[in-house]
Write a protein that holds these residues in place. Structure first.
Motif, PDB file in Angstrom:
ATOM      1  N   LEU A  74      29.404  -5.740  43.590  1.00 47.64           N
ATOM      2  CA  LEU A  74      28.203  -6.464  42.941  1.00 47.64           C
ATOM      3  C   LEU A  74      27.236  -5.531  42.365  1.00 47.64           C
ATOM      4  N   GLU A  75      26.739  -4.475  43.106  1.00 48.25           N
ATOM      5  CA  GLU A  75      26.084  -3.554  42.290  1.00 48.25           C
ATOM      6  C   GLU A  75      26.411  -2.834  41.073  1.00 48.25           C
ATOM      7  N   ARG A  76      27.741  -2.587  41.031  1.00 46.60           N
ATOM      8  CA  ARG A  76      28.353  -2.101  39.910  1.00 46.60           C
ATOM      9  C   ARG A  76      28.241  -3.194  38.595  1.00 46.60           C
ATOM     10  N   ILE A  77      28.465  -4.600  39.024  1.00 47.10           N
ATOM     11  CA  ILE A  77      28.637  -5.299  37.803  1.00 47.10           C
ATOM     12  C   ILE A  77      27.218  -6.032  37.470  1.00 47.10           C
ATOM     13  N   TRP A  78      26.307  -5.762  38.358  1.00 46.42           N
ATOM     14  CA  TRP A  78      25.065  -6.587  38.162  1.00 46.42           C
ATOM     15  C   TRP A  78      23.883  -5.444  37.838  1.00 46.42           C
ATOM     16  N   ALA A  79      23.933  -4.291  38.434  1.00 44.21           N
ATOM     17  CA  ALA A  79      22.739  -3.414  38.362  1.00 44.21           C
ATOM     18  C   ALA A  79      22.978  -2.061  37.881  1.00 44.21           C
ATOM     19  N   ARG A  80      24.214  -1.784  37.616  1.00 47.18           N
ATOM     20  CA  ARG A  80      24.635  -0.323  37.230  1.00 47.18           C
ATOM     21  C   ARG A  80      24.874  -0.274  35.791  1.00 47.18           C
ATOM     22  N   PRO A  81      24.717   0.767  34.853  1.00 48.58           N
ATOM     23  CA  PRO A  81      25.101   0.703  33.610  1.00 48.58           C
ATOM     24  C   PRO A  81      26.674   1.147  33.503  1.00 48.58           C
ATOM     25  N   THR A  82      27.376   0.763  32.597  1.00 53.52           N
ATOM     26  CA  THR A  82      28.830   1.028  32.424  1.00 53.52           C
ATOM     27  C   THR A  82      29.246   1.443  31.144  1.00 53.52           C
ATOM     28  N   ALA A  83      30.451   2.162  30.938  1.00 45.25           N
ATOM     29  CA  ALA A  83      31.099   2.251  29.637  1.00 45.25           C
ATOM     30  C   ALA A  83      32.424   1.945  29.621  1.00 45.25           C
ATOM     31  N   GLU A  84      32.915   1.110  28.766  1.00 46.73           N
ATOM     32  CA  GLU A  84      34.431   0.778  28.926  1.00 46.73           C
ATOM     33  C   GLU A  84      35.095   1.093  27.466  1.00 46.73           C
ATOM     34  N   VAL A  85      36.375   1.537  27.919  1.00 47.45           N
ATOM     35  CA  VAL A  85      37.166   1.366  26.802  1.00 47.45           C
ATOM     36  C   VAL A  85      37.831   0.160  26.149  1.00 47.45           C
ATOM     37  N   ASN A  86      37.487  -0.550  25.158  1.00 46.22           N
ATOM     38  CA  ASN A  86      37.972  -1.873  24.836  1.00 46.22           C
ATOM     39  C   ASN A  86      39.166  -1.859  24.160  1.00 46.22           C
ATOM     40  N   GLY A  87      39.478  -0.799  23.449  1.00 49.24           N
ATOM     41  CA  GLY A  87      40.715  -0.590  22.830  1.00 49.24           C
ATOM     42  C   GLY A  87      40.660   1.067  22.230  1.00 49.24           C
ATOM     43  N   ILE A  88      42.130   1.352  22.212  1.00 57.77           N
ATOM     44  CA  ILE A  88      42.359   2.627  21.564  1.00 57.77           C
ATOM     45  C   ILE A  88      43.511   2.307  20.712  1.00 57.77           C
ATOM     46  N   SER A  89      43.527   3.019  19.270  1.00 57.67           N
ATOM     47  CA  SER A  89      44.955   2.729  18.634  1.00 57.67           C
ATOM     48  C   SER A  89      44.910   3.900  17.591  1.00 57.67           C
ATOM     49  N   GLY A  90      46.201   4.082  17.007  1.00 57.87           N
ATOM     50  CA  GLY A  90      46.314   4.986  16.165  1.00 57.87           C
ATOM     51  C   GLY A  90      47.647   5.431  16.057  1.00 57.87           C
ATOM     52  N   GLY A  91      48.181   5.726  14.824  1.00 58.63           N
ATOM     53  CA  GLY A  91      49.696   6.142  14.735  1.00 58.63           C
ATOM     54  C   GLY A  91      50.606   5.179  14.751  1.00 58.63           C
ATOM     55  N   TYR A  92      51.807   5.328  14.889  1.00 59.47           N
ATOM     56  CA  TYR A  92      52.873   4.352  14.805  1.00 59.47           C
ATOM     57  C   TYR A  92      53.104   3.436  15.899  1.00 59.47           C
ATOM     58  N   ARG A  93      53.000   2.097  15.688  1.00 64.20           N
ATOM     59  CA  ARG A  93      53.047   0.924  16.761  1.00 64.20           C
ATOM     60  C   ARG A  93      54.252   0.242  16.554  1.00 64.20           C
ATOM     61  N   GLY A  94      55.345   0.727  15.746  1.00 57.93           N
ATOM     62  CA  GLY A  94      56.568  -0.325  15.688  1.00 57.93           C
ATOM     63  C   GLY A  94      57.575   0.115  16.533  1.00 57.93           C
ATOM     64  N   PRO A  95      58.695  -0.548  16.505  1.00 58.58           N
ATOM     65  CA  PRO A  95      59.893  -0.421  17.341  1.00 58.58           C
ATOM     66  C   PRO A  95      60.554   1.041  17.277  1.00 58.58           C
ATOM     67  N   GLY A  96      61.018   1.557  18.432  1.00 54.90           N
ATOM     68  CA  GLY A  96      61.768   2.939  18.406  1.00 54.90           C
ATOM     69  C   GLY A  96      60.224   3.879  18.350  1.00 54.90           C
ATOM     70  N   GLY A  97      60.844   5.259  17.948  1.00 57.52           N
ATOM     71  CA  GLY A  97      59.913   6.275  17.776  1.00 57.52           C
ATOM     72  C   GLY A  97      59.820   6.690  16.387  1.00 57.52           C
ATOM     73  N   LYS A  98      58.720   7.362  16.060  1.00 60.25           N
ATOM     74  CA  LYS A  98      58.415   7.874  14.772  1.00 60.25           C
ATOM     75  C   LYS A  98      57.882   9.421  14.956  1.00 60.25           C
ATOM     76  N   THR A  99      58.290  10.374  14.582  1.00 61.98           N
ATOM     77  CA  THR A  99      57.830  11.763  15.060  1.00 61.98           C
ATOM     78  C   THR A  99      57.057  12.130  13.851  1.00 61.98           C
ATOM     79  N   ILE A 100      55.403  11.621  14.138  1.00 61.09           N
ATOM     80  CA  ILE A 100      54.485  12.040  13.205  1.00 61.09           C
ATOM     81  C   ILE A 100      53.219  12.589  14.062  1.00 61.09           C
ATOM     82  N   VAL A 101      52.382  13.074  13.144  1.00 55.95           N
ATOM     83  CA  VAL A 101      50.926  13.269  13.447  1.00 55.95           C
ATOM     84  C   VAL A 101      50.206  12.233  12.664  1.00 55.95           C
ATOM     85  N   PRO A 102      49.485  11.161  13.352  1.00 57.64           N
ATOM     86  CA  PRO A 102      49.021  10.059  12.504  1.00 57.64           C
ATOM     87  C   PRO A 102      47.836  10.718  11.807  1.00 57.64           C
ATOM     88  N   SER A 103      47.486  10.085  10.720  1.00 61.11           N
ATOM     89  CA  SER A 103      46.142  10.560  10.043  1.00 61.11           C
ATOM     90  C   SER A 103      44.965   9.638  10.518  1.00 61.11           C
TER      91      SER A 103
END
Length: 481
Positions: A304-333
């Protein structure tokens, strides 16, 4: 000052309960979904309906206000109403709520049509029943019960209402509306009826809400995706750097690791921690509502203290590079990282933003260009436990519920801080909804017995606030620290 006898208040409420519910159900039939442009006419209809009903209730002033035109065009209409007390020393109180609702369709899982109210097993089911039309509307019968039981012809306080029309869309134009109409909205305190209680058997008053700021960090590396065999391990990878930023956001104690993030944080007092601990919190039940298998957070604090009275930081999303089926050997831009920060009393959103910008810039290697876009900056809101206005709310609820009133906070954020910032007055919370009401979910409902307790609380509140008018006006600043 004439104090309303409890028996007279309850008798009046019971006598007018059926008509009150009929009117509420008529309002609930209006699908005032502010997020849907196709429902703009319904949002306007909802505002017009409420203004007319408030005038019929007795408010000599009941107006529909259109917010100033913002970046996305004009905002949804709000309703303003005013009923002067007639007493020269009466304090002025502004009630805030909203009349717009979340989208709802039968195919979402509703057992009945979401905009065709149904009373079943002592519960009123409809979109907006709890969030927030029901909690706005209990003030109409509450003020009538107050008048009838005290013999007054006008409320004991100068009573104002501001019922927003775009809260469910993020209130994009609401701060501008408050600033534009600040002279009409001037008051000694704001009552927010857009919150809830711990449970039907544990009535509570909310004393604060956290603030919020959130952002997207865009990372740019090579000018295009490149071969990981030919170049990987020899040039900076923006997806890797996004992951490194996310991993560095917290230390081993799950504290936010951004330098300066905790500057100014108002720590919980021993008394506040004791009050939180009095609540019948069950970790297993809470985890079920969280759809999680375990709790986790900042060391040294309860859930309760964490959700009511403490500040927080959350990762809401992270993305980058290839997200299709299988692999793709890249360094994304490119890569992206979305973060949100909940703020507590003592924190300033702009200072947090500055700290985040400095932290990101210091952690990224040469060869990675970045841009940070912040979307929102909502301040936290906290009312001291000994504030006379809060004590009036507690006494009024105690009379209605006939038991001890305990205290909570809200982990989320809302427009309360905008009202507090612009009007420079304390914000007090009066809500009767319970977690099972299903805000934003299918089959939203409100418990009718609790709704009537909200009516009764409002009937007692105005006389109590009037009797404490001088204390309310001279109380130490209760704005967000």
């Amino acid at each position: 000052m004439s104090t309303a006898p409890d028996s007279a208040v309850r008798a009046f409420i019971e006598e007018h309960r059926a008509d009150f519910l009929d009117d509420l159900m008529e309002w609930l039939r209006i699908p005032s979904v502010s997020a849907d442009p196709a429902r703009a006419a319904d949002v306007r209809l909802s505002a017009d309906w409420l203004a007319a009903t408030l005038a019929r209730t007795g408010f000599p002033v009941a107006e529909v206000w259109t917010p100033p035109v913002g970046e996305d065009g004009p905002g949804a209409p709000a309703v303003f109403a005013e009923w002067p007390s007639g007493d020269p020393d009466a304090p002025t109180v502004l009630v805030y709520g909203h009349h717009d609702v979340q989208p709802a369709d039968r195919e979402d899982g509703w057992r009945t049509e979401p905009f065709e109210p149904v009373i079943r097993d002592g519960r009123l089911h409809a979109r907006g029943a709890a969030d927030d039309k029901g909690q706005v509307f209990f003030h109409t019968l509450g003020v009538r019960a107050h008048l009838a039981a005290t013999g007054r012809t006008a409320p004991a306080v100068n009573l104002k209402l501001l019922i927003e029309g775009e809260e469910e869309s993020g209130s994009p134009n609401f701060p501008a509306l408050i600033r534009e109409r600040a002279d009409r909205l001037a008051c000694d305190a704001v009552i927010v009826s857009d919150t809830g209680m711990w449970s039907a058997t544990t009535p509570t008053v909310c004393t604060g809400m956290r603030g919020l700021t959130d952002c997207q960090i865009d990372l740019y590396g090579p000018e295009q995706d490149i071969h990981s065999g030919s170049f990987g391990g020899a040039v900076p990878n923006p997806a890797t750097e996004a992951a490194r930023l996310a991993a560095a956001l917290h230390d081993s104690d799950r504290r936010v690791a951004i330098p300066g993030f905790y500057d100014g944080v108002v720590e919980l007092t021993d008394r506040e921690r004791e009050l939180f601990a009095e609540l019948p919190f069950d970790t297993s039940d809470w985890l079920r509502t969280a759809h999680s298998r375990a709790t986790l957070g900042e060391a040294g604090h309860t859930t309760l203290e964490r959700i009511w009275a403490r500040p927080t930081a959350e990762v809401n999303g992270i993305s980058g590079g290839y997200r299709g089926p299988g692999g793709k050997t890249i360094v994304p831009s490119t890569a992206q990282l979305k973060l949100s920060f909940r703020l507590v009393a003592g924190m300033d959103a702009e200072k947090v933003q500055q700290a985040v910008r400095a932290w990101v810039a210091a952690r990224l290697p040469a060869g990675i260009r970045h841009e940070i876009t912040f979307w929102r900056a909502t301040r936290p809101c906290l009312t001291p436990l000994d504030h006379p206005g809060l004590q009036s709310v507690v006494r009024a609820m105690g009379r209605a519920f006939g038991q001890k009133i305990r205290f909570t906070r809200e982990g989320g954020s809302g427009p309360a801080a905008d009202l507090q910032d612009v009007l420079d007055v304390p914000v007090l919370f009066l809500g009767i909804s319970v977690p099972s009401d299903g805000w934003h979910a299918p089959n939203e409902k409100v418990e009718l017995d609790l709704l009537m307790k909200g009516v009764e609380t409002a009937a007692y509140l105005w006389a109590d606030l009037a009797e404490n008018g001088r204390a309310l006006r001279t109380a130490p600043d209760a704005s967000c620290p």
